[in-house]
Design a protein around this motif. Structure first.
Motif, PDB file in Angstrom:
ATOM      1  N   VAL A  22       0.718  -1.304  -0.061  1.00 49.08           N
ATOM      2  CA  VAL A  22       0.041   0.081   0.059  1.00 49.08           C
ATOM      3  C   VAL A  22       1.074   1.266  -0.077  1.00 49.08           C
ATOM      4  O   VAL A  22       0.635   2.105  -0.910  1.00 49.08           O
ATOM      5  N   LEU A  23       2.031   1.276   0.781  1.00 50.96           N
ATOM      6  CA  LEU A  23       2.752   2.431   0.923  1.00 50.96           C
ATOM      7  C   LEU A  23       3.538   2.797  -0.455  1.00 50.96           C
ATOM      8  O   LEU A  23       3.666   3.821  -0.928  1.00 50.96           O
ATOM      9  N   ILE A  24       3.961   1.488  -1.112  1.00 54.77           N
ATOM     10  CA  ILE A  24       4.620   1.629  -2.199  1.00 54.77           C
ATOM     11  C   ILE A  24       3.704   2.087  -3.501  1.00 54.77           C
ATOM     12  O   ILE A  24       4.147   3.228  -4.123  1.00 54.77           O
ATOM     13  N   SER A  25       2.410   1.746  -3.440  1.00 56.33           N
ATOM     14  CA  SER A  25       1.593   2.190  -4.436  1.00 56.33           C
ATOM     15  C   SER A  25       1.131   3.951  -4.082  1.00 56.33           C
ATOM     16  O   SER A  25       1.191   4.498  -5.172  1.00 56.33           O
ATOM     17  N   ILE A  26       1.151   4.448  -2.665  1.00 57.53           N
ATOM     18  CA  ILE A  26       0.839   5.531  -2.344  1.00 57.53           C
ATOM     19  C   ILE A  26       1.816   6.302  -2.982  1.00 57.53           C
ATOM     20  O   ILE A  26       1.907   7.664  -3.909  1.00 57.53           O
ATOM     21  N   THR A  27       3.086   5.992  -3.063  1.00 60.78           N
ATOM     22  CA  THR A  27       4.392   6.688  -3.252  1.00 60.78           C
ATOM     23  C   THR A  27       4.419   6.967  -4.792  1.00 60.78           C
ATOM     24  O   THR A  27       4.828   7.821  -5.192  1.00 60.78           O
ATOM     25  N   VAL A  28       4.239   5.679  -5.463  1.00 58.48           N
ATOM     26  CA  VAL A  28       4.090   6.047  -6.945  1.00 58.48           C
ATOM     27  C   VAL A  28       3.152   6.679  -7.336  1.00 58.48           C
ATOM     28  O   VAL A  28       3.392   7.719  -8.342  1.00 58.48           O
ATOM     29  N   GLN A  29       1.914   6.828  -6.719  1.00 63.94           N
ATOM     30  CA  GLN A  29       0.908   7.900  -7.337  1.00 63.94           C
ATOM     31  C   GLN A  29       1.321   9.226  -6.771  1.00 63.94           C
ATOM     32  O   GLN A  29       0.954   9.917  -7.648  1.00 63.94           O
ATOM     33  N   ALA A  30       1.757   9.369  -5.615  1.00 58.83           N
ATOM     34  CA  ALA A  30       2.287  10.482  -5.320  1.00 58.83           C
ATOM     35  C   ALA A  30       3.400  11.136  -6.413  1.00 58.83           C
ATOM     36  O   ALA A  30       3.181  12.535  -6.545  1.00 58.83           O
ATOM     37  N   TRP A  34       2.887  14.721  -8.170  1.00 65.98           N
ATOM     38  CA  TRP A  34       3.733  16.003  -8.076  1.00 65.98           C
ATOM     39  C   TRP A  34       4.210  16.508  -9.591  1.00 65.98           C
ATOM     40  O   TRP A  34       4.411  17.527  -9.989  1.00 65.98           O
ATOM     41  N   LYS A  35       4.281  15.473 -10.619  1.00 63.45           N
ATOM     42  CA  LYS A  35       4.596  15.800 -11.858  1.00 63.45           C
ATOM     43  C   LYS A  35       3.726  16.499 -12.542  1.00 63.45           C
ATOM     44  O   LYS A  35       3.798  17.688 -12.995  1.00 63.45           O
ATOM     45  N   SER A  36       2.423  16.243 -12.451  1.00 58.86           N
ATOM     46  CA  SER A  36       1.166  16.919 -12.933  1.00 58.86           C
ATOM     47  C   SER A  36       1.220  18.182 -12.380  1.00 58.86           C
ATOM     48  O   SER A  36       0.814  18.997 -13.204  1.00 58.86           O
ATOM     49  N   VAL A  37       1.330  18.675 -11.114  1.00 57.15           N
ATOM     50  CA  VAL A  37       1.329  19.868 -10.342  1.00 57.15           C
ATOM     51  C   VAL A  37       2.056  20.744 -10.892  1.00 57.15           C
ATOM     52  O   VAL A  37       2.153  21.876 -11.284  1.00 57.15           O
ATOM     53  N   LEU A  38       3.624  20.181 -10.904  1.00 56.87           N
ATOM     54  CA  LEU A  38       4.508  21.019 -11.481  1.00 56.87           C
ATOM     55  C   LEU A  38       4.572  21.361 -12.910  1.00 56.87           C
ATOM     56  O   LEU A  38       5.182  22.576 -13.244  1.00 56.87           O
ATOM     57  N   SER A  39       3.965  20.553 -13.655  1.00 58.72           N
ATOM     58  CA  SER A  39       4.011  20.850 -15.166  1.00 58.72           C
ATOM     59  C   SER A  39       3.111  21.901 -15.623  1.00 58.72           C
ATOM     60  O   SER A  39       3.188  22.689 -16.320  1.00 58.72           O
TER      61      SER A  39
END
Length: 173
Positions: A22-30, A34-39
């Motif tokens: 669960v933690l790994i999937s959350i970090t991948v989604q995060a 952040w890529k979409s927010v910064l772009s």
């Protein structure tokens, strides 16, 4: 009792593995978040200007308006050395440093008085090891099974010069 402990351990390990996934999937989604927010923000434009080596960056590449950003490199003026910068009275704070010398140690009478130091020495006793004696079995060669070893000295054959060793074709000379 032992079975319940083993079951509890198995459940705990299973929950730990599930929680890790669960933690790994959350970090991948995060990361994608952040890529979409910064772009889609002004930070992306600033980052593009800082990274790009060209003198202009068009906003059309970022998906916004057709504005063009110009930038030029700036440099600071040379610094001059002023008198107060080398004046020690500003930085020394009036401290005087002196090398301190220690006086020589002297031998006093009480240091030589053996009666003052006998208390600790009484706790220790000196043990002497017994002298070792050589017994007959120690020198008996049959007891240890001594074997003779033959040493054969080998001689290498004389080295001979062969034609390939001096050939220019072999060594690309």
């Amino acid at each position: 009792m032992k079975t319940t402990n083993n079951v509890q351990k198995a459940i705990t390990k299973t929950l730990a593995v599930i929680f890790s996934f669960v933690l790994i999937s959350i970090t991948v989604q995060a990361q994608e978040f952040w890529k979409s927010v910064l772009s889609n923000s002004s930070f992306h434009q600033i980052a593009m200007v800082m990274v790009d080596d060209a003198s202009t960056v068009t906003a059309a590449t970022t998906g916004t308006t057709d504005a063009t950003f110009y930038y030029e490199e700036e440099s600071d003026a040379d610094l001059n050395l002023e008198d107060w910068m080398v004046n020690e009275s500003y930085f020394g704070m009036g401290l005087n440093y002196e090398t301190e010398m220690e006086s020589n140690l002297e031998l006093e009478d009480w240091m030589m008085n053996e009666n003052l130091f006998t208390g600790v020495a009484a706790w220790f006793s000196i043990e002497a090891d017994e002298t070792l004696e050589l017994e007959d079995w120690m020198t008996d060669t049959n007891y240890f099974g001594v074997r003779t070893v033959e040493v054969e000295i080998e001689k290498d054959a004389e080295l001979q010069l062969e034609p390939w060793m001096t050939s220019a074709k072999t060594w690309n000379i």
